[in-house]
Scaffold this active site. Structure first.
Site, PDB file in Angstrom:
ATOM      1  N   ASP A 149     -27.681 -32.872 -13.059  1.00  0.00           N
ATOM      2  CA  ASP A 149     -26.251 -32.646 -13.291  1.00  0.00           C
ATOM      3  C   ASP A 149     -25.885 -32.880 -14.765  1.00  0.00           C
ATOM      4  O   ASP A 149     -26.740 -33.177 -15.597  1.00  0.00           O
ATOM      5  CB  ASP A 149     -25.471 -33.595 -12.355  1.00  0.00           C
ATOM      6  CG  ASP A 149     -24.201 -32.965 -11.826  1.00  0.00           C
ATOM      7  OD1 ASP A 149     -23.642 -32.081 -12.501  1.00  0.00           O
ATOM      8  OD2 ASP A 149     -23.744 -33.375 -10.737  1.00  0.00           O
ATOM      9  N   GLU A 182     -25.217 -27.527 -14.993  1.00  0.00           N
ATOM     10  CA  GLU A 182     -24.245 -27.871 -16.049  1.00  0.00           C
ATOM     11  C   GLU A 182     -23.022 -26.970 -15.973  1.00  0.00           C
ATOM     12  O   GLU A 182     -22.277 -26.822 -16.934  1.00  0.00           O
ATOM     13  CB  GLU A 182     -24.890 -28.041 -17.421  1.00  0.00           C
ATOM     14  CG  GLU A 182     -25.420 -26.858 -18.171  1.00  0.00           C
ATOM     15  CD  GLU A 182     -24.381 -25.924 -18.722  1.00  0.00           C
ATOM     16  OE1 GLU A 182     -24.078 -24.951 -17.994  1.00  0.00           O
ATOM     17  OE2 GLU A 182     -23.898 -26.113 -19.846  1.00  0.00           O
ATOM     18  N   TRP A 183     -22.816 -26.400 -14.788  1.00  0.00           N
ATOM     19  CA  TRP A 183     -21.567 -25.722 -14.401  1.00  0.00           C
ATOM     20  C   TRP A 183     -21.216 -24.502 -15.251  1.00  0.00           C
ATOM     21  O   TRP A 183     -20.059 -24.091 -15.335  1.00  0.00           O
ATOM     22  CB  TRP A 183     -20.385 -26.707 -14.433  1.00  0.00           C
ATOM     23  CG  TRP A 183     -20.718 -28.081 -13.977  1.00  0.00           C
ATOM     24  CD1 TRP A 183     -21.372 -28.406 -12.822  1.00  0.00           C
ATOM     25  CD2 TRP A 183     -20.448 -29.323 -14.646  1.00  0.00           C
ATOM     26  NE1 TRP A 183     -21.517 -29.762 -12.725  1.00  0.00           N
ATOM     27  CE2 TRP A 183     -20.956 -30.354 -13.836  1.00  0.00           C
ATOM     28  CE3 TRP A 183     -19.811 -29.659 -15.850  1.00  0.00           C
ATOM     29  CZ2 TRP A 183     -20.869 -31.701 -14.186  1.00  0.00           C
ATOM     30  CZ3 TRP A 183     -19.712 -31.000 -16.209  1.00  0.00           C
ATOM     31  CH2 TRP A 183     -20.233 -32.001 -15.377  1.00  0.00           C
ATOM     32  N   GLY A 184     -22.200 -23.933 -15.935  1.00  0.00           N
ATOM     33  CA  GLY A 184     -21.918 -22.743 -16.746  1.00  0.00           C
ATOM     34  C   GLY A 184     -21.213 -23.054 -18.049  1.00  0.00           C
ATOM     35  O   GLY A 184     -20.818 -22.143 -18.780  1.00  0.00           O
ATOM     36  N   ASN A 186     -22.136 -24.139 -20.967  1.00  0.00           N
ATOM     37  CA  ASN A 186     -22.762 -23.688 -22.221  1.00  0.00           C
ATOM     38  C   ASN A 186     -23.564 -22.400 -22.005  1.00  0.00           C
ATOM     39  O   ASN A 186     -24.652 -22.242 -22.561  1.00  0.00           O
ATOM     40  CB  ASN A 186     -23.673 -24.788 -22.780  1.00  0.00           C
ATOM     41  CG  ASN A 186     -22.897 -26.017 -23.181  1.00  0.00           C
ATOM     42  OD1 ASN A 186     -22.321 -26.088 -24.257  1.00  0.00           O
ATOM     43  ND2 ASN A 186     -22.835 -26.993 -22.274  1.00  0.00           N
ATOM     44  N   ASP A 204     -17.733 -26.685  -9.525  1.00  0.00           N
ATOM     45  CA  ASP A 204     -18.040 -26.851  -8.100  1.00  0.00           C
ATOM     46  C   ASP A 204     -17.249 -25.905  -7.190  1.00  0.00           C
ATOM     47  O   ASP A 204     -16.050 -25.718  -7.384  1.00  0.00           O
ATOM     48  CB  ASP A 204     -17.717 -28.283  -7.654  1.00  0.00           C
ATOM     49  CG  ASP A 204     -18.656 -29.284  -8.285  1.00  0.00           C
ATOM     50  OD1 ASP A 204     -19.459 -28.897  -9.156  1.00  0.00           O
ATOM     51  OD2 ASP A 204     -18.583 -30.462  -7.908  1.00  0.00           O
TER      52      ASP A 204
END
Ligand code: GLA
Length: 401
Positions: A149, A182-184, A186, A204
């Site tokens: 994460d 990393e949730w998009g 970067n 999420d």
């Protein structure tokens, strides 16, 4: 002397080649499994994980292809005086190695969670500064899959952080799928395939309610996520061992059956990892029949590994396509409106020429057989147009061969 040097050089090259090979091809098709977070958040324990592994086998999910059992956040105890991480002794009293053995004895694979920052998202000890130690511990525990994460990462550089954990896993010597979370933030689709096999493209998935389409606009409901997946050309970055991850499934967690079916279909069209997020110990027949539909799963798991896309949107009916092996295509019609739709499909108008995958769908000059993959029915050919009724938020989905 020279001879010995040559032999040594050859041996080093062979050894490096063998070790690189160990880590290649860990996810030739999108990983399939279960993860504790969507349903259980921090309520994880060895009992839950063992019962889930049992249920994965007894329900037929394992037979349908689901294999990873992944404990998300909150399994952690403390680090010891040497800095090694341990499981929470109250919730995992037998230890992670025993749990891994249990999961492996069922022919399943074991996954765990940590985070590149100094604490996990739920506040437990995370990887920063301990990457090599953690990788050794995971290898000892016989972990097969690591979700990593991005909380509490402060000024860390994303690409550098995932490179570090990748190198640590390599050094520990056990092949472990690395799921980059990393949730998009970067644009990981541009760099993450060098480090892991899958990477999240969004924050999420809406965890608690209104998972299909919520009214606040800032939560990542299913519709918001699929729209996001259509921007930034993310599909051009997907392929074997390199999957865009639009987050774990919410099938069986409260949406309507139509919405669950569409959510699952869209994830398959997107060649997404299929990580179940529901309680496998209490699963309805309806949910199970969605999650084990082999014809739909085959779209996701197609060996070409192309990510599908939306080719049109008209009056709230969208057409989604995915090129499959042997020049066949998945074509799905999604009803996004709040009313049932009677829709006439004129196949001759659905022509696709895709420069990226170099695939052509051309029912105007080639007759395809039409197979309805939700109802397991052959429906003639593309020579004739057909009329279908699509319930609210449901899909009509076929494979053209
Ligand atoms: C982040 C991740 C989720 C989940 C939680 C756990 O929000 O994106 O998928 O792992 O952390 O705390």
């Amino acid at each position: 002397m020279k001879k010995n040097l040559l032999l040594l050089t050859v041996l080093i090259f062979v050894a490096c080649g063998v070790s690189a090979q160990k880590f290649s091809n860990l996810a030739p098709t999108p990983p399939m499994g279960w993860n504790s977070w969507n349903k259980f958040q921090c309520n994880v324990s060895e009992t839950l994980i063992k019962e889930t592994a049992d249920a994965m086998v007894s329900t037929g999910l394992a037979e349908a292809g689901y294999q990873y059992v992944v404990i998300d956040d909150c399994w952690h105890g403390d680090r010891d005086s040497l800095g090694m991480i341990h499981e929470n002794p109250e919730t995992f009293p037998s230890g992670m190695k025993a749990l891994a053995d249990y999961i492996h004895s069922k022919n399943l694979k074991f996954g765990i969670y940590s985070c590149a920052g100094y604490k996990t998202c739920a506040g437990y000890p995370a990887g920063r500064g301990h990457e090599y130690q953690d990788a050794i511990q995971y290898a000892k525990w016989e972990v097969d899959y690591l979700k990593y994460d991005w909380c509490n990462s402060r000024a860390l550089n994303a690409e550098g952080s995932y490179m570090t954990i990748r190198d640590a896993l390599y050094a520990a010597g056990r092949p472990i799928v690395l799921s980059i979370c990393e949730w998009g933030s970067n644009k990981p689709w541009k760099w993450a395939s060098k480090y892991g096999q899958l990477w999240r493209t969004t924050p999420d998935i809406a965890p608690y309610f209104d998972q299909w389409k919520n009214s606040h606009g800032y939560d990542w409901d299913v519709m918001h996520i699929v729209d996001r997946q259509m921007s930034d050309s993310v599909r051009f970055y997907a392929g074997p061992n390199a999957w865009n991850d639009p987050d774990m499934l919410e099938v069986g967690n409260g949406m309507t059956v139509s919405e669950d079916r569409s959510h699952f279909t869209l994830w398959c069209i997107l060649a997404a990892p299929l990580m179940l997020g529901n309680d496998l110990r209490n699963i309805s027949q309806e949910t199970l029949s969605i999650l084990t539909n082999k014809e739909v799963i085959a779209i996701d798991q197609d060996p070409l590994g192309y990510e599908g896309w939306r080719i049109s949107s008209e009056n709230y009916v969208e057409i989604w396509v995915k090129p499959l092996k042997d020049s066949s295509w998945a074509v799905c019609f999604l009803n996004r409106s709040n009313q049932e739709k009677v829709y006439t499909i004129d196949w001759s108008k659905i022509n696709v020429k895709d420069d990226f995958t170099m695939s052509i769908l051309d029912p105007s000059s080639h007759v395809y057989n039409v197979r309805d993959v939700w109802n397991h029915k052959d429906c003639g050919t593309t020579a004739k147009s057909m009329s279908v009724t699509i319930p609210i938020h449901d899909v009509f989905c076929v494979v053209l061969k």
